[in-house]
Design an enzyme around this catalytic site. Sequence first.
Site, PDB file in Angstrom:
ATOM      1  N   GLY A 193       0.761  -1.233   0.000  1.00 12.18           N
ATOM      2  CA  GLY A 193       0.000   0.000   0.000  1.00 12.18           C
ATOM      3  C   GLY A 193       0.797   1.291   0.000  1.00 12.18           C
ATOM      4  O   GLY A 193       0.252   2.341  -0.328  1.00 12.18           O
ATOM      5  N   ASP A 194       2.076   1.233   0.356  1.00 17.95           N
ATOM      6  CA  ASP A 194       2.919   2.439   0.377  1.00 17.95           C
ATOM      7  C   ASP A 194       4.340   2.050  -0.011  1.00 17.95           C
ATOM      8  O   ASP A 194       5.307   2.354   0.682  1.00 17.95           O
ATOM      9  CB  ASP A 194       2.884   3.088   1.760  1.00 17.95           C
ATOM     10  CG  ASP A 194       3.499   4.489   1.773  1.00 17.95           C
ATOM     11  OD1 ASP A 194       3.758   5.034   0.679  1.00 17.95           O
ATOM     12  OD2 ASP A 194       3.725   5.040   2.868  1.00 17.95           O
ATOM     13  N   LEU A 195       4.448   1.376  -1.158  1.00 17.51           N
ATOM     14  CA  LEU A 195       5.700   0.706  -1.509  1.00 17.51           C
ATOM     15  C   LEU A 195       6.630   1.615  -2.315  1.00 17.51           C
ATOM     16  O   LEU A 195       7.051   1.287  -3.415  1.00 17.51           O
ATOM     17  CB  LEU A 195       5.396  -0.580  -2.279  1.00 17.51           C
ATOM     18  CG  LEU A 195       6.500  -1.640  -2.322  1.00 17.51           C
ATOM     19  CD1 LEU A 195       6.858  -2.117  -0.923  1.00 17.51           C
ATOM     20  CD2 LEU A 195       6.084  -2.808  -3.193  1.00 17.51           C
ATOM     21  N   ASN A 199      10.623   2.210   1.632  1.00 18.09           N
ATOM     22  CA  ASN A 199       9.902   1.295   2.513  1.00 18.09           C
ATOM     23  C   ASN A 199      10.287  -0.164   2.309  1.00 18.09           C
ATOM     24  O   ASN A 199       9.506  -1.075   2.604  1.00 18.09           O
ATOM     25  CB  ASN A 199       8.389   1.482   2.357  1.00 18.09           C
ATOM     26  CG  ASN A 199       7.880   2.618   3.218  1.00 18.09           C
ATOM     27  OD1 ASN A 199       8.596   3.139   4.067  1.00 18.09           O
ATOM     28  ND2 ASN A 199       6.643   3.022   3.002  1.00 18.09           N
TER      29      ASN A 199
END
Length: 287
Positions: A193-195, A199
């Site tokens: 979701g926030d790659l 991250n």
Amino acid sequence: MNEQIKKALLQAGDDSNIKTAKHAVGGSINESCFAETDNQKYFIKFHAEAPDRFFELEARELELIRETNSIAVPEVFTYTDESNSAFIVMEWVNGAPAADTDRKLGDRIAAMHQTFGKKHGFDDDTFIGALPQTNGLFSSWLEYYRDQRLAAQLKMGIDKGRMTGKRRGRMETLLEDLGKWIPDDAAPSYLHGDLWGGNWLAGPGGEPYVIDPSFLYGDRHFELAFTEVFGGYSSDFYRAYQERFPLSPDYDDIKPLYQLYYLLVHLNMFGEAYGRSVDTILKRYAG
């Protein structure tokens, strides 16, 4: 800070001698620390004004990724969202990329995407950075992506004065026509979701780990599109991903529409520096 670290480690069940405690690199939202005791090395994040359930959700999302048995995540030892003293204690992951780390990362992300939920979205509201995301579970990926992601950012942008004039008009037109491009029946893959490139990190032996998720079930192409927004991924990563789980032939056509969400998030968080990128996509699809 030392007293906060001691309190966090005691809650994690480690009352041994603290050998080292110092600030660590860990993003701009939290205050991050490295701590080493006689027993273990830890990564601790503190947030004095954490939103409700901030670290509880992070711990849950990491566990959901862990359960796919696809890619490594740090072990979470404990957390609290107590007002004025929220923290999360995790294992310290330290390593260096190996020759095959990028290929492993692409293969492991593809494997995670081959794990599926029953519906799209998520049964908890989440955060991307510190920005809240309202979720819910939907049978239709198109409905979820349009209403819970793009329309929510439009509303936020209107409230902040960043979606006005032609930009707002084009965004509203795009939402009406979104079904021309975004599939209704995409498979609900497990998504980080926030790659973005910051991250993931290399652990022992060069094994890739992912951190700081903003978990959802959804079209995997949404995740892949974001990896191309800010870079941080090599050709080996994409090649390995394709070998395990080839992308749809129309990926390049829908990629900017998936990148639009993350650019809207950055527009609403950081301001007009991201306006031109948003406008370019809106002109392409609704100009």
